[in-house]
Design an enzyme around this catalytic site. Structure first.
Site, PDB file in Angstrom:
ATOM      1  N   SER A 133      67.467 -40.979 -87.925  1.00 63.59           N
ATOM      2  CA  SER A 133      68.632 -41.553 -87.777  1.00 63.59           C
ATOM      3  C   SER A 133      69.462 -41.022 -88.679  1.00 63.59           C
ATOM      4  O   SER A 133      68.910 -40.740 -89.846  1.00 63.59           O
ATOM      5  CB  SER A 133      68.545 -43.247 -87.872  1.00 63.59           C
ATOM      6  OG  SER A 133      69.964 -43.816 -87.890  1.00 63.59           O
ATOM      7  N   TYR A 146      64.931 -51.210 -91.517  1.00 64.58           N
ATOM      8  CA  TYR A 146      65.020 -50.019 -90.641  1.00 64.58           C
ATOM      9  C   TYR A 146      65.095 -48.563 -91.232  1.00 64.58           C
ATOM     10  O   TYR A 146      64.809 -47.732 -90.779  1.00 64.58           O
ATOM     11  CB  TYR A 146      66.187 -50.304 -89.503  1.00 64.58           C
ATOM     12  CG  TYR A 146      66.567 -49.349 -88.474  1.00 64.58           C
ATOM     13  CD1 TYR A 146      65.947 -48.918 -87.399  1.00 64.58           C
ATOM     14  CD2 TYR A 146      67.656 -48.386 -88.622  1.00 64.58           C
ATOM     15  CE1 TYR A 146      66.008 -47.963 -86.623  1.00 64.58           C
ATOM     16  CE2 TYR A 146      67.979 -47.426 -87.895  1.00 64.58           C
ATOM     17  CZ  TYR A 146      67.183 -47.134 -86.794  1.00 64.58           C
ATOM     18  OH  TYR A 146      67.340 -46.237 -86.011  1.00 64.58           O
TER      19      TYR A 146
END
Length: 241
Positions: A133, A146
């Site tokens: 990400s 996360y």
């Protein structure tokens, strides 16, 4: 015919990756965690060269069963795409121990041990692509745990690329930005202000499409990427430049 395993391939980015690899001539093993109807739809769209396999990567027994099923389906796994992951948007003071553990179980531990268990099937010159990400390269306290999982995967990629390099196996990350998927639908679709904010985070001033990420994965999985390893292919549309 070459074979690819795409985890989390029932919806969103994983679905787009599975469809793109099938278009490129791969037989695709479509992993999913819960939505069997979505996974079977992906298989239907691909045709005879696809099979759906349920496994929750946050459950070690499921990881082992998935690896066994892959071995039953093929003697050679040419491409492994570690796409499955869960996300949450919680800052430090709001994150729970249960939520933290679940994030790391799916995004890191499951990915780690699935890769280890299917590695004997990956031939010299094979490909491993990990979906990380854009938050791994910026400060993103809104989803701190996360972000940490994606940072862990980047370190895993770097080390594994070094280990497998002598065999010609490349290991790379593909890092999406904010993508128009079901996961983001709740806060983006039908909310012009949220959509404008999300777009503004990218230099291209729009959110991305799952197919655009699939295109980058397809390149990383192709012979054209044979001299690229241990790195991150940034597909954030210029996120937070």
């Amino acid at each position: 015919m070459k074979t690819a395993l795409v985890t989390g391939a029932g919806r969103g980015i994983g679905r787009a990756i599975a469809l793109r690899l099938a278009k490129d001539g791969f037989r695709v093993i479509v992993n999913y965690a819960r939505d069997s109807a979505a996974a079977e739809e992906v298989v239907r769209l691909i045709g005879a060269n696809a099979v759906a396999v349920r496994a929750d990567l946050g459950v070690p027994e499921d990881v082992a069963r998935l690896a066994e099923r892959v071995a039953d389906e093929t003697d050679v796994l040419d491409v492994l795409v570690n796409n499955a992951g869960i996300g949450t948007s919680k800052p430090l003071v709001q994150e729970t121990e249960e939520g933290y553990d679940r994030l790391f179980a799916v995004n890191v531990k499951g990915l780690f041990f699935l890769t280890r268990q299917v590695l004997p099937l990956i031939p010299d010159g094979g490909r491993i692509v990990n979906i990380t990400s854009g938050v791994a390269r910026i400060a993103f306290p809104e989803a701190i745990a996360y972000s940490m999982t994606k940072g862990a995967v980047q370190v895993f990629t770097l080390a594994l690329a070094k280990e497998l390099g002598p065999r010609g196996i490349t290991v790379n990350n593909v890092a999406p930005g904010i993508i128009d998927t079901d996961v983001n639908a709740g806060w983006l679709r039908g909310n012009p202000e949220a959509l404008a904010y999300a777009a503004s985070r990218h230099a291209l001033n729009r959110i991305g499409l799952p197919e655009e990420i699939a295109n980058v994965v397809a390149f990383a999985a192709s012979p054209e990427a044979s001299f690229i390893t241990g790195t991150t292919l940034d597909a954030t549309g210029g996120g937070n430049l």
